[in-house]
Design a protein around this motif. Structure first.
Motif, PDB file in Angstrom:
ATOM      1  N   VAL A 147       0.876  -1.176   0.000  1.00  0.00           N
ATOM      2  CA  VAL A 147       0.000   0.000   0.000  1.00  0.00           C
ATOM      3  C   VAL A 147       0.911   1.223   0.000  1.00  0.00           C
ATOM      4  CG1 VAL A 147      -1.736   1.317   1.257  1.00  0.00           C
ATOM      5  CG2 VAL A 147      -1.855  -1.185   1.217  1.00  0.00           C
ATOM      6  N   LEU A 148       0.881   1.963  -1.096  1.00  0.00           N
ATOM      7  CA  LEU A 148       1.834   3.054  -1.288  1.00  0.00           C
ATOM      8  C   LEU A 148       1.116   4.389  -1.409  1.00  0.00           C
ATOM      9  CD1 LEU A 148       4.744   4.021  -1.814  1.00  0.00           C
ATOM     10  CD2 LEU A 148       4.362   3.549  -4.243  1.00  0.00           C
ATOM     11  N   GLY A 149       1.567   5.357  -0.625  1.00  0.00           N
ATOM     12  CA  GLY A 149       1.064   6.724  -0.732  1.00  0.00           C
ATOM     13  C   GLY A 149       2.195   7.667  -1.092  1.00  0.00           C
ATOM     14  N   ILE A 150       1.844   8.812  -1.634  1.00  0.00           N
ATOM     15  CA  ILE A 150       2.835   9.854  -1.925  1.00  0.00           C
ATOM     16  C   ILE A 150       2.339  11.152  -1.307  1.00  0.00           C
ATOM     17  CG2 ILE A 150       4.150  11.100  -3.671  1.00  0.00           C
ATOM     18  CD1 ILE A 150       3.654   8.812  -5.600  1.00  0.00           C
ATOM     19  N   HIS A 151       3.164  11.744  -0.472  1.00  0.00           N
ATOM     20  CA  HIS A 151       2.849  13.019   0.185  1.00  0.00           C
ATOM     21  C   HIS A 151       3.808  14.071  -0.356  1.00  0.00           C
ATOM     22  CE1 HIS A 151       3.268  16.188   3.204  1.00  0.00           C
ATOM     23  NE2 HIS A 151       2.138  15.794   3.762  1.00  0.00           N
ATOM     24  N   GLY A 152       3.261  15.177  -0.831  1.00  0.00           N
ATOM     25  CA  GLY A 152       4.101  16.253  -1.333  1.00  0.00           C
ATOM     26  C   GLY A 152       3.705  17.587  -0.736  1.00  0.00           C
ATOM     27  N   GLU A 153       4.711  18.433  -0.542  1.00  0.00           N
ATOM     28  CA  GLU A 153       4.468  19.764   0.006  1.00  0.00           C
ATOM     29  C   GLU A 153       5.038  20.800  -0.957  1.00  0.00           C
ATOM     30  OE1 GLU A 153       4.690  21.362   4.477  1.00  0.00           O
ATOM     31  OE2 GLU A 153       6.678  21.111   3.601  1.00  0.00           O
ATOM     32  N   SER A 154       4.238  21.798  -1.323  1.00  0.00           N
ATOM     33  CA  SER A 154       4.651  22.879  -2.211  1.00  0.00           C
ATOM     34  C   SER A 154       5.115  22.323  -3.560  1.00  0.00           C
ATOM     35  CB  SER A 154       5.727  23.719  -1.523  1.00  0.00           C
ATOM     36  OG  SER A 154       5.970  24.912  -2.225  1.00  0.00           O
ATOM     37  N   MET A 155       6.367  22.551  -3.951  1.00  0.00           N
ATOM     38  CA  MET A 155       6.851  21.977  -5.200  1.00  0.00           C
ATOM     39  C   MET A 155       6.720  20.461  -5.187  1.00  0.00           C
ATOM     40  SD  MET A 155      10.666  22.091  -6.966  1.00  0.00           S
ATOM     41  CE  MET A 155      11.334  20.868  -5.831  1.00  0.00           C
ATOM     42  N   GLY A 156       6.919  19.855  -4.025  1.00  0.00           N
ATOM     43  CA  GLY A 156       6.761  18.406  -3.912  1.00  0.00           C
ATOM     44  C   GLY A 156       5.342  17.961  -4.186  1.00  0.00           C
ATOM     45  N   ALA A 157       4.362  18.798  -3.817  1.00  0.00           N
ATOM     46  CA  ALA A 157       2.963  18.477  -4.089  1.00  0.00           C
ATOM     47  C   ALA A 157       2.671  18.595  -5.574  1.00  0.00           C
ATOM     48  CB  ALA A 157       2.051  19.407  -3.291  1.00  0.00           C
ATOM     49  N   ALA A 158       3.192  19.647  -6.205  1.00  0.00           N
ATOM     50  CA  ALA A 158       3.022  19.798  -7.656  1.00  0.00           C
ATOM     51  C   ALA A 158       3.668  18.622  -8.382  1.00  0.00           C
ATOM     52  CB  ALA A 158       3.630  21.114  -8.124  1.00  0.00           C
ATOM     53  N   THR A 159       4.852  18.213  -7.926  1.00  0.00           N
ATOM     54  CA  THR A 159       5.542  17.066  -8.515  1.00  0.00           C
ATOM     55  C   THR A 159       4.697  15.804  -8.388  1.00  0.00           C
ATOM     56  OG1 THR A 159       7.715  18.017  -8.033  1.00  0.00           O
ATOM     57  CG2 THR A 159       7.616  15.637  -8.361  1.00  0.00           C
ATOM     58  N   THR A 160       4.097  15.611  -7.216  1.00  0.00           N
ATOM     59  CA  THR A 160       3.245  14.449  -6.970  1.00  0.00           C
ATOM     60  C   THR A 160       2.086  14.391  -7.953  1.00  0.00           C
ATOM     61  OG1 THR A 160       3.811  14.398  -4.613  1.00  0.00           O
ATOM     62  CG2 THR A 160       1.733  13.364  -5.256  1.00  0.00           C
ATOM     63  N   LEU A 161       1.406  15.519  -8.137  1.00  0.00           N
ATOM     64  CA  LEU A 161       0.254  15.562  -9.039  1.00  0.00           C
ATOM     65  C   LEU A 161       0.672  15.390 -10.494  1.00  0.00           C
ATOM     66  CD1 LEU A 161      -1.736  18.488  -7.361  1.00  0.00           C
ATOM     67  CD2 LEU A 161      -2.105  16.018  -7.089  1.00  0.00           C
ATOM     68  N   LEU A 162       1.785  16.000 -10.868  1.00  0.00           N
ATOM     69  CA  LEU A 162       2.278  15.863 -12.242  1.00  0.00           C
ATOM     70  C   LEU A 162       2.675  14.421 -12.533  1.00  0.00           C
ATOM     71  CD1 LEU A 162       4.430  19.111 -12.421  1.00  0.00           C
ATOM     72  CD2 LEU A 162       2.397  18.642 -13.806  1.00  0.00           C
ATOM     73  N   TYR A 163       3.277  13.769 -11.558  1.00  0.00           N
ATOM     74  CA  TYR A 163       3.639  12.365 -11.727  1.00  0.00           C
ATOM     75  C   TYR A 163       2.392  11.504 -11.918  1.00  0.00           C
ATOM     76  CZ  TYR A 163       4.738   7.576 -10.463  1.00  0.00           C
ATOM     77  OH  TYR A 163       4.814   6.207 -10.466  1.00  0.00           O
ATOM     78  N   ALA A 164       1.444  11.645 -10.996  1.00  0.00           N
ATOM     79  CA  ALA A 164       0.249  10.797 -11.042  1.00  0.00           C
ATOM     80  C   ALA A 164      -0.612  11.087 -12.260  1.00  0.00           C
ATOM     81  CB  ALA A 164      -0.568  10.981  -9.767  1.00  0.00           C
ATOM     82  N   GLY A 165      -0.636  12.352 -12.689  1.00  0.00           N
ATOM     83  CA  GLY A 165      -1.515  12.744 -13.779  1.00  0.00           C
ATOM     84  C   GLY A 165      -0.924  12.588 -15.165  1.00  0.00           C
ATOM     85  N   SER A 166       0.412  12.540 -15.261  1.00  0.00           N
ATOM     86  CA  SER A 166       1.011  12.499 -16.602  1.00  0.00           C
ATOM     87  C   SER A 166       1.984  11.349 -16.816  1.00  0.00           C
ATOM     88  CB  SER A 166       1.734  13.818 -16.896  1.00  0.00           C
ATOM     89  OG  SER A 166       2.793  14.033 -15.975  1.00  0.00           O
ATOM     90  N   ILE A 167       2.398  10.658 -15.737  1.00  0.00           N
ATOM     91  CA  ILE A 167       3.297   9.515 -15.914  1.00  0.00           C
ATOM     92  C   ILE A 167       2.595   8.216 -15.537  1.00  0.00           C
ATOM     93  CG2 ILE A 167       5.444   8.400 -15.181  1.00  0.00           C
ATOM     94  CD1 ILE A 167       6.754  11.062 -15.007  1.00  0.00           C
ATOM     95  N   LYS A 168       2.219   8.073 -14.255  1.00  0.00           N
ATOM     96  CA  LYS A 168       1.587   6.829 -13.836  1.00  0.00           C
ATOM     97  C   LYS A 168       0.819   7.033 -12.531  1.00  0.00           C
ATOM     98  CE  LYS A 168       2.662   1.901 -13.873  1.00  0.00           C
ATOM     99  NZ  LYS A 168       3.745   0.888 -13.905  1.00  0.00           N
ATOM    100  N   ASP A 169      -0.440   6.716 -12.558  1.00  0.00           N
ATOM    101  CA  ASP A 169      -1.297   6.822 -11.368  1.00  0.00           C
ATOM    102  C   ASP A 169      -1.244   5.489 -10.628  1.00  0.00           C
ATOM    103  OD1 ASP A 169      -3.219   7.401  -9.483  1.00  0.00           O
ATOM    104  OD2 ASP A 169      -4.903   7.414 -10.890  1.00  0.00           O
ATOM    105  N   ASP A 170      -0.078   5.163 -10.062  1.00  0.00           N
ATOM    106  CA  ASP A 170       0.118   3.827  -9.506  1.00  0.00           C
ATOM    107  C   ASP A 170       0.284   3.792  -7.991  1.00  0.00           C
ATOM    108  OD1 ASP A 170       2.569   5.083  -9.552  1.00  0.00           O
ATOM    109  OD2 ASP A 170       3.686   3.356 -10.300  1.00  0.00           O
TER     110      ASP A 170
END
Length: 309
Positions: free
Chosen positions: A158-181
């Motif tokens: 069970v994997l989660g990703i937590h991002g803050e500020s730029m890290g949050a934008a990175t998280t959303l960009l990853y999930a939305g444009s690379i892999k929602d895994d």
């Protein structure tokens, strides 16, 4: 007379071109090489504020690991594993910070039944990479970290990703444009549109007010670092993320405005939660509201059947 007009027109054009070039170079330099906080400063700040317990950190089961990014450099990560579990959270820090700043979230996730992975973004901490790209290249780095966690723990984790500020934008960009895994995502004070965010920064730090300056800066960024502002826009991809997202922001944030998180929340399709804290400057929601923050995360995980309590 006509010859004089031509000469002066040429001179004026040359001056404007030179001025635009200088401004474009200077402004993109501020973005690409944004001044980082010193590593010792971050460590001492976290210890002094009691957000990092040195005794705990020295004794907790942890493994340092170098992860190779497809971008061509190594990322420094720490797998913090106090629990016998396959529940893991990857924590992505903000710009100018490093993985030590992410450790303040680790104890929270430990109490919620998760081990954590903290790592340095490109050009931060111990990781490689020459420039900061606010999520454009960082999302590819995050993919490497996700793959490293899956390889270590297993595909059934069970994997989660937590991002803050730029890290949050990175998280959303990853999930939305690379892999929602991942199984879930937590976006804390992300910007929704980088062009708009850059315009806000420009107005705060320079005398420039024209949107034309933004277009020139974006062009220079494309020439110098390979991408344009519109390619770093979580609002354009958030509706492609099917897994649950917890959106967090503080209403007092005047660096990345809370309306950006509200816009992301509105566009997200499927399971989602929004929490706006009354107190806290930029990236300070957890610092100022730690108990409530943890409860919000716990409720989100319970609601989405990701927490066994």
């Amino acid at each position: 007379m006509k010859k004089r007009v031509i000469i002066w027109t040429s001179v004026l054009t040359s001056v404007l071109t030179a001025s635009t070039t200088v401004l474009g170079y200077v402004f993109t330099n501020k973005l690409m090489y944004m001044k980082k906080k010193e590593d010792d400063f971050i460590l001492n700040r976290e210890i002094t504020s009691k957000r990092l317990d040195e005794v705990w950190f020295n004794e907790v089961n942890k493994t340092e690991k170098w992860i190779e990014s497809k971008n061509g450099y190594s990322l420094k990560a720490i797998f913090v594993e106090p629990l016998e579990t396959k529940n893991y959270v990857i924590i992505c820090h903000g710009v100018t910070e490093n993985k030590i700043n992410s450790l303040r979230f680790v104890r929270m996730f430990e109490r919620l039944g998760f081990n954590s992975v903290v790592y340095d973004h490109r050009r931060h901490g111990d990781s490689g990479g020459k420039t900061t790209s606010f999520g454009f290249y960082e999302k590819i780095d995050l993919q490497a970290v996700v793959e490293a966690v899956r390889a270590r723990v297993g595909e059934d984790a069970v994997l989660g990703i937590h991002g803050e500020s730029m890290g949050a934008a990175t998280t959303l960009l990853y999930a939305g444009s690379i892999k929602d895994d991942a199984n879930f995502y937590i976006s804390d004070c992300a910007f929704s549109n980088f062009e708009e965010q850059v315009y806000n920064i420009m107005r705060q730090t320079t005398p420039l007010r024209s949107s034309l300056a933004i277009r020139f800066a974006s062009l220079f960024l494309k020439m110098r670092d390979g991408y344009t502002f519109n390619l770093v826009s979580p609002i354009e991809v958030v509706d492609k993320i099917e897994k649950p997202i917890l959106f967090i922001h503080s209403l007092q944030d005047d660096f990345i405005l809370p309306k950006m998180t509200e816009a992301l929340y509105e566009k997200k399709i499927g399971p989602k939660t929004l929490k706006l804290f009354d107190i806290g400057a930029h990236a300070k929601s957890f610092n100022e509201n730690s108990e409530e923050y943890e409860q919000v995360v716990a409720d989100f995980l319970l609601e989405n059947k990701l927490l066994n309590k």
